[in-house]
Scaffold this motif. Sequence first.
Motif, PDB file in Angstrom:
ATOM      1  N   VAL A  27     -13.737 -42.121  39.203  1.00  0.00           N
ATOM      2  CA  VAL A  27     -14.346 -42.326  38.062  1.00  0.00           C
ATOM      3  C   VAL A  27     -15.573 -43.156  38.277  1.00  0.00           C
ATOM      4  CG1 VAL A  27     -12.189 -42.138  36.604  1.00  0.00           C
ATOM      5  CG2 VAL A  27     -13.213 -44.600  37.049  1.00  0.00           C
ATOM      6  N   GLY A  28     -15.930 -43.738  39.245  1.00  0.00           N
ATOM      7  CA  GLY A  28     -17.077 -44.351  39.690  1.00  0.00           C
ATOM      8  C   GLY A  28     -17.162 -45.843  39.251  1.00  0.00           C
ATOM      9  N   LEU A  29     -16.145 -46.485  39.080  1.00  0.00           N
ATOM     10  CA  LEU A  29     -16.014 -47.835  38.621  1.00  0.00           C
ATOM     11  C   LEU A  29     -15.161 -48.875  39.675  1.00  0.00           C
ATOM     12  CD1 LEU A  29     -15.047 -47.623  34.981  1.00  0.00           C
ATOM     13  CD2 LEU A  29     -17.474 -47.965  35.843  1.00  0.00           C
ATOM     14  N   SER A  30     -15.523 -50.059  39.758  1.00  0.00           N
ATOM     15  CA  SER A  30     -14.737 -51.136  40.650  1.00  0.00           C
ATOM     16  C   SER A  30     -13.283 -51.092  39.850  1.00  0.00           C
ATOM     17  CB  SER A  30     -15.281 -52.407  40.607  1.00  0.00           C
ATOM     18  OG  SER A  30     -15.150 -52.964  39.175  1.00  0.00           O
ATOM     19  N   ALA A  31     -12.166 -51.448  40.815  1.00  0.00           N
ATOM     20  CA  ALA A  31     -10.913 -51.832  40.270  1.00  0.00           C
ATOM     21  C   ALA A  31     -10.983 -52.666  39.094  1.00  0.00           C
ATOM     22  CB  ALA A  31     -10.087 -52.097  41.503  1.00  0.00           C
ATOM     23  N   SER A  32     -11.579 -53.706  39.187  1.00  0.00           N
ATOM     24  CA  SER A  32     -11.563 -54.479  38.039  1.00  0.00           C
ATOM     25  C   SER A  32     -12.044 -54.041  36.847  1.00  0.00           C
ATOM     26  CB  SER A  32     -12.329 -56.015  38.442  1.00  0.00           C
ATOM     27  OG  SER A  32     -13.447 -55.827  38.645  1.00  0.00           O
ATOM     28  N   ALA A  33     -13.108 -53.132  36.890  1.00  0.00           N
ATOM     29  CA  ALA A  33     -13.826 -52.616  35.795  1.00  0.00           C
ATOM     30  C   ALA A  33     -12.513 -51.596  35.173  1.00  0.00           C
ATOM     31  CB  ALA A  33     -15.038 -51.806  35.924  1.00  0.00           C
ATOM     32  N   VAL A  34     -11.764 -50.976  36.059  1.00  0.00           N
ATOM     33  CA  VAL A  34     -10.924 -49.878  35.625  1.00  0.00           C
ATOM     34  C   VAL A  34      -9.747 -50.860  34.802  1.00  0.00           C
ATOM     35  CG1 VAL A  34      -9.225 -48.272  36.379  1.00  0.00           C
ATOM     36  CG2 VAL A  34     -11.359 -48.114  37.172  1.00  0.00           C
ATOM     37  N   LYS A  35      -9.457 -51.732  35.443  1.00  0.00           N
ATOM     38  CA  LYS A  35      -8.354 -52.537  34.735  1.00  0.00           C
ATOM     39  C   LYS A  35      -8.647 -53.161  33.336  1.00  0.00           C
ATOM     40  CE  LYS A  35      -5.291 -56.767  35.281  1.00  0.00           C
ATOM     41  NZ  LYS A  35      -5.109 -56.764  33.967  1.00  0.00           N
ATOM     42  N   ARG A  36      -9.809 -53.648  33.101  1.00  0.00           N
ATOM     43  CA  ARG A  36     -10.477 -54.182  31.897  1.00  0.00           C
ATOM     44  C   ARG A  36     -10.400 -52.755  30.986  1.00  0.00           C
ATOM     45  NH1 ARG A  36     -14.209 -56.643  35.049  1.00  0.00           N
ATOM     46  NH2 ARG A  36     -15.946 -55.193  34.518  1.00  0.00           N
ATOM     47  N   ARG A  37     -10.586 -51.638  31.453  1.00  0.00           N
ATOM     48  CA  ARG A  37     -10.588 -50.750  30.571  1.00  0.00           C
ATOM     49  C   ARG A  37      -9.307 -50.225  30.264  1.00  0.00           C
ATOM     50  NH1 ARG A  37     -15.206 -46.619  30.090  1.00  0.00           N
ATOM     51  NH2 ARG A  37     -17.024 -47.691  30.631  1.00  0.00           N
ATOM     52  N   VAL A  38      -8.337 -50.082  31.179  1.00  0.00           N
ATOM     53  CA  VAL A  38      -6.983 -49.863  30.792  1.00  0.00           C
ATOM     54  C   VAL A  38      -6.386 -50.890  29.848  1.00  0.00           C
ATOM     55  CG1 VAL A  38      -4.591 -49.528  32.030  1.00  0.00           C
ATOM     56  CG2 VAL A  38      -6.524 -48.335  33.095  1.00  0.00           C
ATOM     57  N   ASP A  39      -6.587 -51.965  30.262  1.00  0.00           N
ATOM     58  CA  ASP A  39      -6.038 -53.240  29.316  1.00  0.00           C
ATOM     59  C   ASP A  39      -6.616 -52.887  27.824  1.00  0.00           C
ATOM     60  OD1 ASP A  39      -4.690 -54.312  31.311  1.00  0.00           O
ATOM     61  OD2 ASP A  39      -6.278 -56.107  31.839  1.00  0.00           O
ATOM     62  N   LYS A  40      -7.772 -52.696  27.820  1.00  0.00           N
ATOM     63  CA  LYS A  40      -8.127 -52.299  26.277  1.00  0.00           C
ATOM     64  C   LYS A  40      -7.751 -50.858  25.659  1.00  0.00           C
ATOM     65  CE  LYS A  40     -12.543 -51.697  23.796  1.00  0.00           C
ATOM     66  NZ  LYS A  40     -11.845 -51.550  22.313  1.00  0.00           N
ATOM     67  N   LEU A  41      -7.516 -50.044  26.576  1.00  0.00           N
ATOM     68  CA  LEU A  41      -7.012 -48.654  25.997  1.00  0.00           C
ATOM     69  C   LEU A  41      -5.279 -49.004  25.636  1.00  0.00           C
ATOM     70  CD1 LEU A  41      -8.144 -46.357  28.545  1.00  0.00           C
ATOM     71  CD2 LEU A  41      -8.552 -46.368  26.133  1.00  0.00           C
ATOM     72  N   VAL A  42      -4.664 -49.944  26.314  1.00  0.00           N
ATOM     73  CA  VAL A  42      -3.252 -50.407  25.877  1.00  0.00           C
ATOM     74  C   VAL A  42      -3.534 -51.166  24.448  1.00  0.00           C
ATOM     75  CG1 VAL A  42      -1.343 -51.783  26.518  1.00  0.00           C
ATOM     76  CG2 VAL A  42      -2.479 -50.177  28.264  1.00  0.00           C
ATOM     77  N   ALA A  43      -4.338 -52.159  24.634  1.00  0.00           N
ATOM     78  CA  ALA A  43      -4.274 -53.062  23.335  1.00  0.00           C
ATOM     79  C   ALA A  43      -4.875 -52.218  21.893  1.00  0.00           C
ATOM     80  CB  ALA A  43      -5.555 -54.095  23.740  1.00  0.00           C
ATOM     81  N   ASP A  44      -5.500 -51.179  22.287  1.00  0.00           N
ATOM     82  CA  ASP A  44      -5.975 -50.396  21.193  1.00  0.00           C
ATOM     83  C   ASP A  44      -5.025 -49.485  20.961  1.00  0.00           C
ATOM     84  OD1 ASP A  44      -8.358 -51.896  21.117  1.00  0.00           O
ATOM     85  OD2 ASP A  44      -9.583 -50.422  22.104  1.00  0.00           O
ATOM     86  N   LYS A  45      -3.820 -49.117  21.588  1.00  0.00           N
ATOM     87  CA  LYS A  45      -2.609 -48.265  21.642  1.00  0.00           C
ATOM     88  C   LYS A  45      -3.089 -47.063  21.695  1.00  0.00           C
ATOM     89  CE  LYS A  45      -0.069 -51.260  18.416  1.00  0.00           C
ATOM     90  NZ  LYS A  45       0.062 -52.398  18.569  1.00  0.00           N
ATOM     91  N   VAL A  46      -4.151 -46.733  22.426  1.00  0.00           N
ATOM     92  CA  VAL A  46      -4.571 -45.517  22.881  1.00  0.00           C
ATOM     93  C   VAL A  46      -3.531 -44.991  24.014  1.00  0.00           C
ATOM     94  CG1 VAL A  46      -6.306 -43.930  24.186  1.00  0.00           C
ATOM     95  CG2 VAL A  46      -6.989 -45.722  22.472  1.00  0.00           C
ATOM     96  N   ILE A  47      -3.280 -45.855  24.991  1.00  0.00           N
ATOM     97  CA  ILE A  47      -1.996 -45.852  25.841  1.00  0.00           C
ATOM     98  C   ILE A  47      -0.902 -46.325  25.124  1.00  0.00           C
ATOM     99  CG2 ILE A  47      -1.293 -46.257  27.983  1.00  0.00           C
ATOM    100  CD1 ILE A  47      -4.220 -46.214  29.255  1.00  0.00           C
ATOM    101  N   ARG A  48       0.095 -45.539  25.026  1.00  0.00           N
ATOM    102  CA  ARG A  48       1.231 -46.271  24.234  1.00  0.00           C
ATOM    103  C   ARG A  48       2.305 -46.671  25.304  1.00  0.00           C
ATOM    104  NH1 ARG A  48       2.491 -41.747  19.611  1.00  0.00           N
ATOM    105  NH2 ARG A  48       1.936 -40.460  21.504  1.00  0.00           N
ATOM    106  N   ALA A  49       2.454 -46.085  26.350  1.00  0.00           N
ATOM    107  CA  ALA A  49       3.277 -46.289  27.602  1.00  0.00           C
ATOM    108  C   ALA A  49       3.147 -45.760  28.775  1.00  0.00           C
ATOM    109  CB  ALA A  49       4.863 -45.869  26.874  1.00  0.00           C
ATOM    110  N   PHE A  50       3.603 -46.363  29.650  1.00  0.00           N
ATOM    111  CA  PHE A  50       3.512 -45.666  31.057  1.00  0.00           C
ATOM    112  C   PHE A  50       5.049 -45.332  31.312  1.00  0.00           C
ATOM    113  CE2 PHE A  50       0.240 -48.723  30.789  1.00  0.00           C
ATOM    114  CZ  PHE A  50      -0.982 -48.156  31.378  1.00  0.00           C
ATOM    115  N   THR A  51       5.334 -44.192  31.724  1.00  0.00           N
ATOM    116  CA  THR A  51       6.552 -43.511  32.016  1.00  0.00           C
ATOM    117  C   THR A  51       6.841 -42.925  33.439  1.00  0.00           C
ATOM    118  OG1 THR A  51       5.892 -41.487  31.100  1.00  0.00           O
ATOM    119  CG2 THR A  51       6.551 -43.250  29.594  1.00  0.00           C
ATOM    120  N   VAL A  52       8.088 -42.773  33.623  1.00  0.00           N
ATOM    121  CA  VAL A  52       8.403 -41.951  34.857  1.00  0.00           C
ATOM    122  C   VAL A  52       9.279 -40.698  34.320  1.00  0.00           C
ATOM    123  CG1 VAL A  52      10.714 -42.944  34.797  1.00  0.00           C
ATOM    124  CG2 VAL A  52       9.656 -42.059  37.119  1.00  0.00           C
TER     125      VAL A  52
END
Length: 145
Positions: A27-52
């Motif tokens: 996606v053209g971002l650093s690992a830390s920038a991706v982590k911040r975005r994923v954390d925000k997506l989880v906090a905003d409940k856009v991402i509800r779970a990580f599953t197998v």
Amino acid sequence: MDAIDYRIIDQLRQNARAGYGDIGDVVGLSASAVKRRVDKLVADKVIRAFTVQVDPAVDGLAVEAYVELFCRGTVAPDELRRILSTVPEVIDAGTVTGEADAIVRIRSRDIQSLEDALERVRVAPNVDHTRSAIILSRLVDRVQD
């Protein structure tokens, strides 16, 4: 959400275990920038779970069917939810438009256990009848269980 968030979600859908660096490379971002975005997506409940996702056959649930559920009179969705939640083989269900009142997805070990699960649904007080279709082969599977 922006286009990058959608691309991150796409990458996680393909592989929820992907590293932030690997996603960042795509996606053209650093690992830390991706982590911040994923954390925000989880906090905003856009991402509800990580599953197998495990092949249902591994769990001994090789038979799957779609069942149309027809009720007597008008039955509230909460009542249908109550009825269906008592049958552990029911893995998905929703009210629908058309002749049927609901579509139910059932997974079971074998045909006999499918029949047993169907019978438990059929004997519910408000259920008039069902119409079933057993899945022979899966052609497209984008649904996350």
